[in-house]
Design a protein around this motif. Sequence first.
Motif, PDB file in Angstrom:
ATOM      1  N   MET A   1       0.854  -1.196   0.000  1.00  0.00           N
ATOM      2  CA  MET A   1       0.000   0.000   0.000  1.00  0.00           C
ATOM      3  C   MET A   1       0.884   1.238   0.000  1.00  0.00           C
ATOM      4  N   TRP A   2       1.128   1.772  -1.159  1.00  0.00           N
ATOM      5  CA  TRP A   2       2.047   2.888  -1.308  1.00  0.00           C
ATOM      6  C   TRP A   2       1.372   4.238  -1.087  1.00  0.00           C
ATOM      7  N   GLY A   3       0.174   4.440  -1.598  1.00  0.00           N
ATOM      8  CA  GLY A   3      -0.488   5.741  -1.520  1.00  0.00           C
ATOM      9  C   GLY A   3      -0.966   6.082  -0.123  1.00  0.00           C
ATOM     10  N   GLU A   4      -0.717   7.311   0.290  1.00  0.00           N
ATOM     11  CA  GLU A   4      -1.181   7.764   1.601  1.00  0.00           C
ATOM     12  C   GLU A   4      -2.699   7.691   1.666  1.00  0.00           C
ATOM     13  N   SER A   5      -3.217   7.244   2.809  1.00  0.00           N
ATOM     14  CA  SER A   5      -4.653   7.128   3.085  1.00  0.00           C
ATOM     15  C   SER A   5      -5.353   6.068   2.234  1.00  0.00           C
TER      16      SER A   5
ATOM     17  N   GLY B   1       7.289  -9.621   9.848  1.00  0.00           N
ATOM     18  CA  GLY B   1       6.972 -10.896   9.222  1.00  0.00           C
ATOM     19  C   GLY B   1       5.550 -10.933   8.705  1.00  0.00           C
ATOM     20  N   GLY B   2       4.648 -10.307   9.454  1.00  0.00           N
ATOM     21  CA  GLY B   2       3.251 -10.199   9.012  1.00  0.00           C
ATOM     22  C   GLY B   2       2.995  -8.865   8.338  1.00  0.00           C
ATOM     23  N   ILE B   3       3.136  -7.789   9.110  1.00  0.00           N
ATOM     24  CA  ILE B   3       2.764  -6.466   8.605  1.00  0.00           C
ATOM     25  C   ILE B   3       3.788  -5.434   9.035  1.00  0.00           C
ATOM     26  N   GLU B   4       4.230  -4.613   8.088  1.00  0.00           N
ATOM     27  CA  GLU B   4       5.064  -3.466   8.403  1.00  0.00           C
ATOM     28  C   GLU B   4       4.283  -2.215   8.030  1.00  0.00           C
ATOM     29  N   GLY B   5       4.243  -1.241   8.950  1.00  0.00           N
ATOM     30  CA  GLY B   5       3.491  -0.028   8.683  1.00  0.00           C
ATOM     31  C   GLY B   5       4.195   1.204   9.198  1.00  0.00           C
ATOM     32  N   LEU B   6       4.085   2.282   8.455  1.00  0.00           N
ATOM     33  CA  LEU B   6       4.648   3.563   8.875  1.00  0.00           C
ATOM     34  C   LEU B   6       3.616   4.323   9.698  1.00  0.00           C
ATOM     35  N   GLY B   7       3.876   5.580   9.993  1.00  0.00           N
ATOM     36  CA  GLY B   7       3.061   6.368  10.907  1.00  0.00           C
ATOM     37  C   GLY B   7       1.569   6.354  10.650  1.00  0.00           C
ATOM     38  N   SER B   8       0.830   6.218  11.730  1.00  0.00           N
ATOM     39  CA  SER B   8      -0.636   6.302  11.758  1.00  0.00           C
ATOM     40  C   SER B   8      -1.345   5.266  10.898  1.00  0.00           C
ATOM     41  N   SER B   9      -0.703   4.137  10.614  1.00  0.00           N
ATOM     42  CA  SER B   9      -1.416   3.075   9.899  1.00  0.00           C
ATOM     43  C   SER B   9      -2.295   2.316  10.891  1.00  0.00           C
ATOM     44  N   ARG B  10      -3.381   1.720  10.370  1.00  0.00           N
ATOM     45  CA  ARG B  10      -4.328   0.979  11.211  1.00  0.00           C
ATOM     46  C   ARG B  10      -4.508  -0.427  10.648  1.00  0.00           C
ATOM     47  N   VAL B  11      -4.458  -1.415  11.525  1.00  0.00           N
ATOM     48  CA  VAL B  11      -4.639  -2.808  11.127  1.00  0.00           C
ATOM     49  C   VAL B  11      -5.763  -3.400  11.964  1.00  0.00           C
TER      50      VAL B  11
ATOM     51  N   ASN C   1       2.094   6.189  16.337  1.00  0.00           N
ATOM     52  CA  ASN C   1       0.650   6.378  16.263  1.00  0.00           C
ATOM     53  C   ASN C   1      -0.064   5.282  15.484  1.00  0.00           C
ATOM     54  N   ALA C   2       0.558   4.139  15.293  1.00  0.00           N
ATOM     55  CA  ALA C   2      -0.098   3.017  14.611  1.00  0.00           C
ATOM     56  C   ALA C   2      -1.061   2.336  15.579  1.00  0.00           C
ATOM     57  N   PHE C   3      -2.000   1.601  15.031  1.00  0.00           N
ATOM     58  CA  PHE C   3      -3.034   0.947  15.833  1.00  0.00           C
ATOM     59  C   PHE C   3      -3.289  -0.452  15.277  1.00  0.00           C
ATOM     60  N   VAL C   4      -3.306  -1.460  16.144  1.00  0.00           N
ATOM     61  CA  VAL C   4      -3.643  -2.830  15.749  1.00  0.00           C
ATOM     62  C   VAL C   4      -4.756  -3.327  16.650  1.00  0.00           C
ATOM     63  N   MET C   5      -5.802  -3.897  16.046  1.00  0.00           N
ATOM     64  CA  MET C   5      -6.859  -4.527  16.832  1.00  0.00           C
ATOM     65  C   MET C   5      -7.089  -5.931  16.281  1.00  0.00           C
ATOM     66  N   MET C   6      -7.027  -6.925  17.163  1.00  0.00           N
ATOM     67  CA  MET C   6      -7.344  -8.299  16.790  1.00  0.00           C
ATOM     68  C   MET C   6      -8.554  -8.737  17.606  1.00  0.00           C
ATOM     69  N   ARG C   7      -9.562  -9.268  16.909  1.00  0.00           N
ATOM     70  CA  ARG C   7     -10.773  -9.713  17.587  1.00  0.00           C
ATOM     71  C   ARG C   7     -11.130 -11.115  17.084  1.00  0.00           C
TER      72      ARG C   7
ATOM     73  N   TRP D   1       2.738  -4.120   3.424  1.00  0.00           N
ATOM     74  CA  TRP D   1       3.590  -2.974   3.737  1.00  0.00           C
ATOM     75  C   TRP D   1       2.698  -1.759   3.622  1.00  0.00           C
ATOM     76  N   LEU D   2       2.543  -1.021   4.723  1.00  0.00           N
ATOM     77  CA  LEU D   2       1.587   0.097   4.785  1.00  0.00           C
ATOM     78  C   LEU D   2       2.306   1.438   4.822  1.00  0.00           C
ATOM     79  N   TRP D   3       1.841   2.380   4.051  1.00  0.00           N
ATOM     80  CA  TRP D   3       2.346   3.738   4.063  1.00  0.00           C
ATOM     81  C   TRP D   3       1.566   4.525   5.097  1.00  0.00           C
ATOM     82  N   LYS D   4       1.801   5.817   5.196  1.00  0.00           N
ATOM     83  CA  LYS D   4       1.153   6.656   6.212  1.00  0.00           C
ATOM     84  C   LYS D   4      -0.366   6.687   6.049  1.00  0.00           C
ATOM     85  N   ASN D   5      -1.052   6.637   7.191  1.00  0.00           N
ATOM     86  CA  ASN D   5      -2.507   6.779   7.266  1.00  0.00           C
ATOM     87  C   ASN D   5      -3.274   5.729   6.468  1.00  0.00           C
ATOM     88  N   THR D   6      -2.691   4.551   6.258  1.00  0.00           N
ATOM     89  CA  THR D   6      -3.400   3.506   5.534  1.00  0.00           C
ATOM     90  C   THR D   6      -4.143   2.593   6.495  1.00  0.00           C
TER      91      THR D   6
END
Length: 113
Positions: A11-15, A62-72, A95-101, A37-42
């Motif tokens: 995911m290259w594009g912001e947001s 190994g699973g997910i790499e994300g830059l600032g403010s990404s949400r998983v 400021n990244a956020f991960v939620m697993m449910r 691979w997550l860019w900003k605000n993705t």
Amino acid sequence: VVTGDGGVVHMWGESSKANLVNMTVSSVSARSGGISWLWKNTVLNISQGSSFSDFSTETFGGGIEGLGSSRVLIENSTLSSLQSGRGGGFSLGENAFVMMRASVLTGATAQGK
């Protein structure tokens, strides 16, 4: 499958936003971000019985790499055997956020490279 950054989704594009629904993926090797691979605000949503197994990366996430403010958001899914240099399961910036449910994460290892 062998890729550069972001084994399944880069995911290259912001947001930008990706929804991985009811997917089964295994045996992926990437430079970083085995699943994504997550860019900003993705935003990355993994849901509805998805299964990701046997992922390995050379550097981060190994699973997910994300830059600032990404949400998983991971719901009703399984992530297993995630290996990486650093951040076996997730490697996320400020400021990244991960939620697993109702999900399972097993075998996330980092070699500390």
